[in-house]
Structure formats: C-alpha cells, structure tokens
Design a protein around this motif. Structure first.
Motif, PDB file in Angstrom:
ATOM      1  N   ALA A  28     105.158  28.137  37.456  1.00  0.00           N
ATOM      2  CA  ALA A  28     105.023  28.955  38.667  1.00  0.00           C
ATOM      3  C   ALA A  28     105.455  28.115  39.892  1.00  0.00           C
ATOM      4  O   ALA A  28     105.063  26.986  39.804  1.00  0.00           O
ATOM      5  N   VAL A  29     106.399  28.627  40.555  1.00  0.00           N
ATOM      6  CA  VAL A  29     106.958  28.175  41.654  1.00  0.00           C
ATOM      7  C   VAL A  29     106.426  29.065  43.070  1.00  0.00           C
ATOM      8  O   VAL A  29     106.866  30.201  43.286  1.00  0.00           O
ATOM      9  N   PHE A  30     105.946  28.211  43.933  1.00  0.00           N
ATOM     10  CA  PHE A  30     105.380  29.044  45.374  1.00  0.00           C
ATOM     11  C   PHE A  30     106.472  28.647  46.177  1.00  0.00           C
ATOM     12  O   PHE A  30     106.506  27.405  46.828  1.00  0.00           O
ATOM     13  N   PRO A  31     107.106  29.801  46.817  1.00  0.00           N
ATOM     14  CA  PRO A  31     108.194  29.215  47.944  1.00  0.00           C
ATOM     15  C   PRO A  31     107.958  28.929  49.015  1.00  0.00           C
ATOM     16  O   PRO A  31     108.601  28.451  49.809  1.00  0.00           O
ATOM     17  N   GLU A  32     106.699  29.071  49.314  1.00  0.00           N
ATOM     18  CA  GLU A  32     105.999  28.665  50.632  1.00  0.00           C
ATOM     19  C   GLU A  32     105.350  27.205  50.591  1.00  0.00           C
ATOM     20  O   GLU A  32     104.819  26.758  51.588  1.00  0.00           O
ATOM     21  N   ALA A  33     105.504  26.692  49.369  1.00  0.00           N
ATOM     22  CA  ALA A  33     104.766  25.145  49.103  1.00  0.00           C
ATOM     23  C   ALA A  33     105.536  24.170  49.918  1.00  0.00           C
ATOM     24  O   ALA A  33     106.904  24.323  50.165  1.00  0.00           O
ATOM     25  N   ALA A  34     104.997  23.095  50.348  1.00  0.00           N
ATOM     26  CA  ALA A  34     105.828  22.109  51.125  1.00  0.00           C
ATOM     27  C   ALA A  34     106.523  21.354  49.915  1.00  0.00           C
ATOM     28  O   ALA A  34     107.431  20.773  50.138  1.00  0.00           O
ATOM     29  N   ALA A  35     106.065  21.307  48.687  1.00  0.00           N
ATOM     30  CA  ALA A  35     106.765  20.588  47.749  1.00  0.00           C
ATOM     31  C   ALA A  35     106.508  21.133  46.347  1.00  0.00           C
ATOM     32  O   ALA A  35     105.484  21.782  46.010  1.00  0.00           O
ATOM     33  N   ALA A  36     107.402  20.898  45.381  1.00  0.00           N
ATOM     34  CA  ALA A  36     107.092  21.491  43.979  1.00  0.00           C
ATOM     35  C   ALA A  36     107.769  20.505  43.031  1.00  0.00           C
ATOM     36  O   ALA A  36     108.740  19.972  43.249  1.00  0.00           O
ATOM     37  N   PHE A  37     106.883  20.184  41.906  1.00  0.00           N
ATOM     38  CA  PHE A  37     107.171  19.388  41.002  1.00  0.00           C
ATOM     39  C   PHE A  37     107.690  20.214  39.592  1.00  0.00           C
ATOM     40  O   PHE A  37     106.773  20.942  39.116  1.00  0.00           O
ATOM     41  N   ARG A  38     108.778  20.347  39.313  1.00  0.00           N
ATOM     42  CA  ARG A  38     109.089  20.978  37.970  1.00  0.00           C
ATOM     43  C   ARG A  38     108.825  20.026  36.823  1.00  0.00           C
ATOM     44  O   ARG A  38     109.410  19.006  36.619  1.00  0.00           O
ATOM     45  N   CYS A  39     108.087  20.600  35.816  1.00  0.00           N
ATOM     46  CA  CYS A  39     107.576  19.877  34.738  1.00  0.00           C
ATOM     47  C   CYS A  39     107.760  20.416  33.421  1.00  0.00           C
ATOM     48  O   CYS A  39     107.784  21.676  33.280  1.00  0.00           O
ATOM     49  N   LYS A  40     108.162  19.656  32.435  1.00  0.00           N
ATOM     50  CA  LYS A  40     108.143  20.154  31.017  1.00  0.00           C
ATOM     51  C   LYS A  40     106.918  19.651  30.191  1.00  0.00           C
ATOM     52  O   LYS A  40     106.574  18.398  30.329  1.00  0.00           O
ATOM     53  N   LYS A  41     106.496  20.696  29.884  1.00  0.00           N
ATOM     54  CA  LYS A  41     105.110  20.204  29.156  1.00  0.00           C
ATOM     55  C   LYS A  41     105.205  19.328  28.011  1.00  0.00           C
ATOM     56  O   LYS A  41     106.024  19.591  27.169  1.00  0.00           O
ATOM     57  N   ARG A  42     104.386  18.475  27.807  1.00  0.00           N
ATOM     58  CA  ARG A  42     104.477  17.348  26.682  1.00  0.00           C
ATOM     59  C   ARG A  42     103.403  17.557  25.879  1.00  0.00           C
ATOM     60  O   ARG A  42     103.512  17.597  24.351  1.00  0.00           O
ATOM     61  N   GLU A  43     102.217  17.759  26.271  1.00  0.00           N
ATOM     62  CA  GLU A  43     101.129  17.549  25.469  1.00  0.00           C
ATOM     63  C   GLU A  43      99.785  18.476  26.023  1.00  0.00           C
ATOM     64  O   GLU A  43      99.756  18.443  27.407  1.00  0.00           O
ATOM     65  N   THR A  44      99.178  19.105  25.452  1.00  0.00           N
ATOM     66  CA  THR A  44      97.763  19.903  25.900  1.00  0.00           C
ATOM     67  C   THR A  44      96.499  19.112  25.121  1.00  0.00           C
ATOM     68  O   THR A  44      96.708  18.739  24.043  1.00  0.00           O
ATOM     69  N   ILE A  45      95.654  18.746  25.892  1.00  0.00           N
ATOM     70  CA  ILE A  45      94.300  18.098  25.297  1.00  0.00           C
ATOM     71  C   ILE A  45      93.384  19.032  25.770  1.00  0.00           C
ATOM     72  O   ILE A  45      92.836  19.236  26.896  1.00  0.00           O
ATOM     73  N   ASP A  46      92.323  19.225  24.685  1.00  0.00           N
ATOM     74  CA  ASP A  46      91.116  20.256  25.013  1.00  0.00           C
ATOM     75  C   ASP A  46      90.061  19.046  25.345  1.00  0.00           C
ATOM     76  O   ASP A  46      89.986  18.154  24.358  1.00  0.00           O
ATOM     77  N   ALA A  47      89.291  19.375  26.211  1.00  0.00           N
ATOM     78  CA  ALA A  47      88.235  18.446  26.705  1.00  0.00           C
ATOM     79  C   ALA A  47      87.309  19.239  27.280  1.00  0.00           C
ATOM     80  O   ALA A  47      87.048  19.661  28.295  1.00  0.00           O
ATOM     81  N   ALA A  48      86.304  19.637  26.191  1.00  0.00           N
ATOM     82  CA  ALA A  48      85.084  20.481  26.549  1.00  0.00           C
ATOM     83  C   ALA A  48      85.533  21.871  26.974  1.00  0.00           C
ATOM     84  O   ALA A  48      86.138  22.374  26.314  1.00  0.00           O
ATOM     85  N   ASP A  49      85.048  22.096  28.174  1.00  0.00           N
ATOM     86  CA  ASP A  49      85.431  23.605  28.514  1.00  0.00           C
ATOM     87  C   ASP A  49      86.818  23.312  29.494  1.00  0.00           C
ATOM     88  O   ASP A  49      87.165  24.378  30.364  1.00  0.00           O
ATOM     89  N   HIS A  50      87.510  22.495  29.491  1.00  0.00           N
ATOM     90  CA  HIS A  50      88.675  22.390  30.283  1.00  0.00           C
ATOM     91  C   HIS A  50      90.109  21.923  29.311  1.00  0.00           C
ATOM     92  O   HIS A  50      89.931  21.699  28.189  1.00  0.00           O
ATOM     93  N   MET A  51      91.103  22.197  29.905  1.00  0.00           N
ATOM     94  CA  MET A  51      92.374  21.659  28.972  1.00  0.00           C
ATOM     95  C   MET A  51      93.183  20.871  30.030  1.00  0.00           C
ATOM     96  O   MET A  51      93.517  21.133  31.044  1.00  0.00           O
ATOM     97  N   ILE A  52      93.322  19.613  29.560  1.00  0.00           N
ATOM     98  CA  ILE A  52      94.385  18.945  30.358  1.00  0.00           C
ATOM     99  C   ILE A  52      95.870  19.070  29.910  1.00  0.00           C
ATOM    100  O   ILE A  52      96.157  18.903  28.762  1.00  0.00           O
ATOM    101  N   VAL A  53      96.718  19.214  30.763  1.00  0.00           N
ATOM    102  CA  VAL A  53      98.191  19.341  30.478  1.00  0.00           C
ATOM    103  C   VAL A  53      98.991  18.237  30.985  1.00  0.00           C
ATOM    104  O   VAL A  53      98.820  17.935  32.098  1.00  0.00           O
ATOM    105  N   LEU A  54      99.832  17.609  29.916  1.00  0.00           N
ATOM    106  CA  LEU A  54     100.491  16.553  30.353  1.00  0.00           C
ATOM    107  C   LEU A  54     101.853  16.851  30.405  1.00  0.00           C
ATOM    108  O   LEU A  54     102.324  17.569  29.474  1.00  0.00           O
ATOM    109  N   GLY A  55     102.741  16.453  31.357  1.00  0.00           N
ATOM    110  CA  GLY A  55     104.100  16.978  31.317  1.00  0.00           C
ATOM    111  C   GLY A  55     105.090  15.683  31.966  1.00  0.00           C
ATOM    112  O   GLY A  55     104.342  14.805  32.426  1.00  0.00           O
TER     113      GLY A  55
END
Length: 82
Positions: free
Chosen positions: A20-47
């Motif tokens: 998702a790219v927000f056109p009104e944002a001051a900056a944007a980082f485009r990332c390619k997802k590398r890995e997702t990690i389930d951590a209790a009730d959260h998900m950590i996304v590494l890219g």
C-alpha cells in the motif's frame, strides 16, 4: 482504537509488489516480503527494501520525548523538561 478501521478514508494505491502506497506520505519504503513470524497475537513481517521515495514538499513526523512533532518544533520539544 483496537479493532477499528484505522485506514478508513485514506486514499492509497497498491504497487506491483502488493504494498500500500500513500501518495500524501513524506516518504515510502517499497519492500519485498522475506518472512513472516507468528508471535502470540501479532505477526512480524520482515522484508527487503527495494526502493525508497521521498516527497520533498512534506515534513517528516518526529518522535521526541514521548510525543510526535514536526522538525520545526523539535527545539521546543527537546528543550522541554522531561
């Protein structure tokens, strides 16, 4: 605000990687997802960062002394008593 639709009313586009790219944002980082990690009730996304874009007309948001401010206000916030 847990469970609420925090993004309602914000316009965004989706790039070719699915980001998702927000056109009104001051900056944007485009990332390619590398890995997702389930951590209790959260998900950590590494890219891997593919590209970075910056809107030179926008001021970035800064977090200083437990509050958000703009760079033009940083001397006032930083000089405040903790």
């Amino acid at each position: 605000m847990s469970g609420a639709d925090k993004w309602r009313g914000l316009s965004y586009i989706q790039d070719e990687l699915g980001n998702a790219v927000f056109p009104e944002a001051a900056a944007a980082f485009r990332c390619k997802k590398r890995e997702t990690i389930d951590a209790a009730d959260h998900m950590i996304v590494l890219g891997d960062v593919v590209s970075v874009s910056q809107n030179a007309e926008m001021l970035p948001l800064v977090y200083c002394r437990s509050q958000y401010c703009l760079p033009v206000d940083i001397s006032t916030v930083a000089g405040a008593a903790a």
